[in-house]
Design an enzyme around this catalytic site. Sequence first.
Site, PDB file in Angstrom:
ATOM      1  N   THR A 135       0.727  -1.146   0.079  1.00 33.74           N
ATOM      2  CA  THR A 135      -0.004  -0.148   0.323  1.00 33.74           C
ATOM      3  C   THR A 135       1.028   1.248  -0.299  1.00 33.74           C
ATOM      4  O   THR A 135       1.996   1.703   0.127  1.00 33.74           O
ATOM      5  CB  THR A 135      -0.910  -0.124   1.106  1.00 33.74           C
ATOM      6  OG1 THR A 135      -1.606   1.683   1.709  1.00 33.74           O
ATOM      7  CG2 THR A 135       0.219  -0.404   3.089  1.00 33.74           C
ATOM      8  N   GLU A 171       0.462   3.832   2.347  1.00 26.99           N
ATOM      9  CA  GLU A 171       0.740   3.721   3.125  1.00 26.99           C
ATOM     10  C   GLU A 171       2.079   3.802   4.301  1.00 26.99           C
ATOM     11  O   GLU A 171       2.991   4.501   5.000  1.00 26.99           O
ATOM     12  CB  GLU A 171      -0.359   3.299   4.185  1.00 26.99           C
ATOM     13  CG  GLU A 171      -1.692   3.858   4.241  1.00 26.99           C
ATOM     14  CD  GLU A 171      -2.161   5.492   4.508  1.00 26.99           C
ATOM     15  OE1 GLU A 171      -1.807   5.760   5.929  1.00 26.99           O
ATOM     16  OE2 GLU A 171      -2.368   6.176   3.335  1.00 26.99           O
ATOM     17  N   TYR A 196      -1.397   0.787  10.222  1.00 25.51           N
ATOM     18  CA  TYR A 196      -1.343   0.050   9.766  1.00 25.51           C
ATOM     19  C   TYR A 196      -0.115  -0.017   8.474  1.00 25.51           C
ATOM     20  O   TYR A 196      -0.202  -0.734   8.537  1.00 25.51           O
ATOM     21  CB  TYR A 196      -2.536   0.113   8.829  1.00 25.51           C
ATOM     22  CG  TYR A 196      -3.144   0.313   7.164  1.00 25.51           C
ATOM     23  CD1 TYR A 196      -3.780  -1.642   7.146  1.00 25.51           C
ATOM     24  CD2 TYR A 196      -2.914   0.628   5.872  1.00 25.51           C
ATOM     25  CE1 TYR A 196      -4.056  -1.951   6.477  1.00 25.51           C
ATOM     26  CE2 TYR A 196      -2.717  -0.102   5.354  1.00 25.51           C
ATOM     27  CZ  TYR A 196      -3.609  -0.534   5.074  1.00 25.51           C
ATOM     28  OH  TYR A 196      -3.535  -1.737   3.668  1.00 25.51           O
ATOM     29  N   LYS A 228       1.792  -2.862   7.168  1.00 31.85           N
ATOM     30  CA  LYS A 228       2.163  -3.216   6.167  1.00 31.85           C
ATOM     31  C   LYS A 228       3.595  -3.031   5.255  1.00 31.85           C
ATOM     32  O   LYS A 228       4.188  -3.982   4.350  1.00 31.85           O
ATOM     33  CB  LYS A 228       1.496  -2.865   5.004  1.00 31.85           C
ATOM     34  CG  LYS A 228       0.168  -2.320   5.519  1.00 31.85           C
ATOM     35  CD  LYS A 228      -0.025  -4.189   4.378  1.00 31.85           C
ATOM     36  CE  LYS A 228      -1.967  -4.396   4.178  1.00 31.85           C
ATOM     37  NZ  LYS A 228      -2.332  -5.166   3.077  1.00 31.85           N
TER      38      LYS A 228
HETATM   39  P1  NAP Z   1     -11.557  -5.083   2.640  1.00 30.89           P
HETATM   40  O1  NAP Z   1     -12.236  -4.434   1.981  1.00 30.89           O
HETATM   41  O2  NAP Z   1     -11.221  -4.017   3.864  1.00 30.89           O
HETATM   42  O3  NAP Z   1     -10.727  -6.681   2.650  1.00 30.89           O
HETATM   43  C1  NAP Z   1      -9.976  -6.888   3.482  1.00 30.89           C
HETATM   44  C2  NAP Z   1     -10.226  -8.819   3.802  1.00 30.89           C
HETATM   45  O4  NAP Z   1      -9.595  -9.326   3.958  1.00 30.89           O
HETATM   46  C3  NAP Z   1     -11.854  -9.072   4.263  1.00 30.89           C
HETATM   47  O5  NAP Z   1     -12.645 -10.071   2.514  1.00 30.89           O
HETATM   48  C4  NAP Z   1     -11.252  -9.216   4.891  1.00 30.89           C
HETATM   49  O6  NAP Z   1     -12.680 -10.736   5.351  1.00 30.89           O
HETATM   50  C5  NAP Z   1     -10.459  -9.786   5.323  1.00 30.89           C
HETATM   51  N1  NAP Z   1      -9.607 -10.071   6.771  1.00 30.89           N
HETATM   52  C6  NAP Z   1      -9.341  -9.315   6.756  1.00 30.89           C
HETATM   53  N2  NAP Z   1      -8.830  -9.832   8.407  1.00 30.89           N
HETATM   54  C7  NAP Z   1      -9.194 -11.390   7.817  1.00 30.89           C
HETATM   55  C8  NAP Z   1      -8.261 -12.130   8.525  1.00 30.89           C
HETATM   56  N3  NAP Z   1      -7.561 -12.412  10.135  1.00 30.89           N
HETATM   57  N4  NAP Z   1      -7.843 -12.853   8.027  1.00 30.89           N
HETATM   58  C9  NAP Z   1      -8.531 -13.488   6.670  1.00 30.89           C
HETATM   59  N5  NAP Z   1      -9.178 -12.841   5.896  1.00 30.89           N
HETATM   60  C10 NAP Z   1      -8.872 -11.716   6.655  1.00 30.89           C
HETATM   61  O7  NAP Z   1      -9.587  -4.782   1.872  1.00 30.89           O
HETATM   62  P2  NAP Z   1      -9.423  -4.041  -0.240  1.00 30.89           P
HETATM   63  O8  NAP Z   1     -10.209  -2.609  -0.018  1.00 30.89           O
HETATM   64  O9  NAP Z   1     -10.838  -5.158  -1.027  1.00 30.89           O
HETATM   65  O10 NAP Z   1      -8.270  -3.923   0.082  1.00 30.89           O
HETATM   66  C11 NAP Z   1      -7.450  -5.803  -0.619  1.00 30.89           C
HETATM   67  C12 NAP Z   1      -6.397  -6.028  -0.049  1.00 30.89           C
HETATM   68  O11 NAP Z   1      -5.692  -4.413  -0.462  1.00 30.89           O
HETATM   69  C13 NAP Z   1      -6.038  -5.037   1.916  1.00 30.89           C
HETATM   70  O12 NAP Z   1      -5.084  -5.771   2.044  1.00 30.89           O
HETATM   71  C14 NAP Z   1      -5.461  -4.076   1.781  1.00 30.89           C
HETATM   72  O13 NAP Z   1      -4.840  -3.518   2.756  1.00 30.89           O
HETATM   73  C15 NAP Z   1      -4.960  -3.767   0.221  1.00 30.89           C
HETATM   74  N6  NAP Z   1      -4.881  -2.291   0.392  1.00 30.89           N
HETATM   75  C16 NAP Z   1      -6.209  -1.581  -0.340  1.00 30.89           C
HETATM   76  C17 NAP Z   1      -6.043  -0.473  -0.862  1.00 30.89           C
HETATM   77  C18 NAP Z   1      -7.132   0.263  -1.075  1.00 30.89           C
HETATM   78  O14 NAP Z   1      -7.706   1.437  -1.539  1.00 30.89           O
HETATM   79  N7  NAP Z   1      -8.013   0.163  -1.178  1.00 30.89           N
HETATM   80  C19 NAP Z   1      -4.810  -0.037  -1.136  1.00 30.89           C
HETATM   81  C20 NAP Z   1      -3.817  -0.587  -0.864  1.00 30.89           C
HETATM   82  C21 NAP Z   1      -3.858  -2.094  -0.414  1.00 30.89           C
HETATM   83  P3  NAP Z   1     -13.901  -9.533   6.074  1.00 30.89           P
HETATM   84  O15 NAP Z   1     -15.316  -9.395   4.649  1.00 30.89           O
HETATM   85  O16 NAP Z   1     -13.917 -10.821   6.801  1.00 30.89           O
HETATM   86  O17 NAP Z   1     -13.607  -8.528   7.470  1.00 30.89           O
HETATM   87  O1  F7E Z   2      -9.270   7.849   3.966  1.00 35.94           O
HETATM   88  C1  F7E Z   2      -9.851  11.624   5.664  1.00 35.94           C
HETATM   89  C2  F7E Z   2      -8.511  10.836   6.131  1.00 35.94           C
HETATM   90  O2  F7E Z   2     -10.174   5.658   5.615  1.00 35.94           O
HETATM   91  C3  F7E Z   2      -9.017   8.992   3.420  1.00 35.94           C
HETATM   92  C4  F7E Z   2      -7.333   1.919   3.141  1.00 35.94           C
HETATM   93  O3  F7E Z   2      -7.790   1.321   2.192  1.00 35.94           O
HETATM   94  O4  F7E Z   2      -6.320   3.825   1.027  1.00 35.94           O
HETATM   95  C5  F7E Z   2      -7.090   3.377   2.416  1.00 35.94           C
HETATM   96  O5  F7E Z   2      -6.588   4.123   3.785  1.00 35.94           O
HETATM   97  C6  F7E Z   2      -8.418   9.741   3.799  1.00 35.94           C
HETATM   98  C7  F7E Z   2      -7.510  10.256   4.803  1.00 35.94           C
HETATM   99  O6  F7E Z   2      -8.583   5.843   3.318  1.00 35.94           O
HETATM  100  C8  F7E Z   2     -12.710  10.807   7.034  1.00 35.94           C
HETATM  101  O7  F7E Z   2      -8.233  11.302   7.382  1.00 35.94           O
HETATM  102  C9  F7E Z   2     -11.505  12.516   6.841  1.00 35.94           C
HETATM  103  O8  F7E Z   2      -7.215  11.695   4.930  1.00 35.94           O
HETATM  104  O9  F7E Z   2     -10.513   6.503   2.565  1.00 35.94           O
HETATM  105  P1  F7E Z   2      -9.991   6.593   4.403  1.00 35.94           P
HETATM  106  P2  F7E Z   2      -7.430   6.223   3.212  1.00 35.94           P
HETATM  107  O10 F7E Z   2      -6.972   6.317   4.978  1.00 35.94           O
HETATM  108  O11 F7E Z   2      -6.028   6.706   2.638  1.00 35.94           O
HETATM  109  C10 F7E Z   2      -4.975   3.153   1.839  1.00 35.94           C
HETATM  110  C11 F7E Z   2      -4.243   2.983   0.088  1.00 35.94           C
HETATM  111  C12 F7E Z   2      -5.283   1.120   2.101  1.00 35.94           C
HETATM  112  O12 F7E Z   2      -4.273   0.642   2.306  1.00 35.94           O
HETATM  113  C13 F7E Z   2      -5.544   1.738   3.198  1.00 35.94           C
HETATM  114  O13 F7E Z   2      -6.131   0.364   3.117  1.00 35.94           O
HETATM  115  O14 F7E Z   2     -10.017  10.950   4.222  1.00 35.94           O
HETATM  116  N1  F7E Z   2     -11.039  11.349   6.107  1.00 35.94           N
HETATM  117  N2  F7E Z   2     -12.628  12.136   7.479  1.00 35.94           N
HETATM  118  C14 F7E Z   2     -11.963  10.617   6.574  1.00 35.94           C
HETATM  119  N3  F7E Z   2     -11.513   8.883   6.306  1.00 35.94           N
HETATM  120  C15 F7E Z   2     -12.424   8.381   7.102  1.00 35.94           C
HETATM  121  N4  F7E Z   2     -12.378   7.220   6.820  1.00 35.94           N
HETATM  122  N5  F7E Z   2     -13.508   8.327   7.607  1.00 35.94           N
HETATM  123  C16 F7E Z   2     -13.713  10.265   7.732  1.00 35.94           C
HETATM  124  O15 F7E Z   2     -14.987   9.934   7.928  1.00 35.94           O
END
Ligand code: NAP
Ligand code: F7E
Length: 352
Positions: A133, A135, A157, A161
């Site tokens: 990620t 992050e 987080y 990661k």
């Molecule tokens: P998500 O919607 O939160 O999905 C996470 C998945 O992991 C869900 O299926 C969840 O199961 C499962 N999980 C959580 N804890 C687990 C555990 N202990 N054992 C087995 N499975 C578990 O996330 P996503 O947006 O699809 O992202 C997929 C991956 O990419 C994640 O690793 C995330 O950190 C990474 N990532 C996401 C983004 C983004 O912007 N979306 C960007 C960079 C990296 P449940 O459905 O049961 O909760």
């Molecule tokens: O926040 C601000 C918050 O939670 C984006 C995950 O998929 O991308 C994601 O992480 C921004 C942040 O995503 C609220 O402070 C303001 O600056 O949608 P988010 P994230 O933290 O960028 C990365 C790449 C991952 O890997 C992660 O798994 O929005 N913000 N107000 C808020 N965010 C949330 N959630 N809720 C608020 O009320």
Amino acid sequence: MNKKIALIFGITGQDGSYLAELLLNKKYKVYGVKRRTSLIHTTRIDHIYEDFHLKPNLILKYGDVTDFSNVFNLIDQIRPDEIYNLAAQSNVGVSFELAEYTAQTDSIGTLRILEAIRIIDKKRKMKFYQASTSEIFGNSPDKPYNEKSKFEPVSPYGTAKLYSYWITKNYREAYSMFTSNGILFNHESPRRGENFISRKTIIGLIKVLKGKQKCLYLGNLYSKRDWGHAKEFVEAQWKILQNKKPDDFVIATGKNYSVKDLVNLVLKKLQIKSKWKKNKDGLEYVVATENKQSIKKSQVIVKQEKIYFRPNEVHNLKGNYSKAKKILKWKPKINFDKLISEMVESDLKLIK
Ligand code: NAP
Ligand code: F7E
């Protein structure tokens, strides 16, 4: 030729569901790991799972990456060609409250899968994808970030990661395993979890419009994110494992916007006329400037609330995906405006 077999940890999540669709379309046999939950939560994959009895190409197994014997047995029994580790506690804000659990899942979970592969796959045939990620860059200088940028995570987080990023690289170098990292920037879709900013803003404002909620409460409005579409980003995940050699790739759009830009765009898509104001504590809010459906003129419809600010914040994320473009021939096509339109339309249908 035998079908390729893929194993997806995290199949019930946003990316897992799109990746399963993509692999099934490519004629893979797909195994997915779902957690035991008190209520069934396979809504993101029900549409591809319903004909399981006719075409058993998608098989769900119970599992959890915090349980090594489970992870080991799944890999030993399934013997997949490709393993995608998407399983994570993926909410950055929540990771400050669940720091140890986030490390167990997002760091040691990855190690458990790698160890199982190392022990089982003596011939080094299995390929492993790690969901890394943006992050991990945290607030490091020199944007836009690429594969050579410095890592300075600022949350439990991001730090968890970063361990997974390095252990994936370590196992590649130490044991000649095919293990790759996709360093993905934010990606959203109609299937995005409801507590991430894009979906929270869209659902919140639609509910305000329909009179189901009075106001949407948010935290930091000034952080910037590089937002892409999840459907396109999972294609990059697959391409990373089809590359001749294991490697690490930044996947991004190269453009970024602030949270305030996002709120303004959703207000525009919903045709809500409004203006921003600031209270004496410096917190900002949005006031409707005309009646619209259930919204009354002068109603406060968005408000900053201290509890939604994080103990630490990543201020400005923007990625440089040149390496993926050159080597994987991958590039994003869906821009921010189109992404948000698709999400708004989808939630307008869901929230009647
Ligand atoms: P998500 O919607 O939160 O999905 C996470 C998945 O992991 C869900 O299926 C969840 O199961 C499962 N999980 C959580 N804890 C687990 C555990 N202990 N054992 C087995 N499975 C578990 O996330 P996503 O947006 O699809 O992202 C997929 C991956 O990419 C994640 O690793 C995330 O950190 C990474 N990532 C996401 C983004 C983004 O912007 N979306 C960007 C960079 C990296 P449940 O459905 O049961 O909760
Ligand atoms: O926040 C601000 C918050 O939670 C984006 C995950 O998929 O991308 C994601 O992480 C921004 C942040 O995503 C609220 O402070 C303001 O600056 O949608 P988010 P994230 O933290 O960028 C990365 C790449 C991952 O890997 C992660 O798994 O929005 N913000 N107000 C808020 N965010 C949330 N959630 N809720 C608020 O009320």
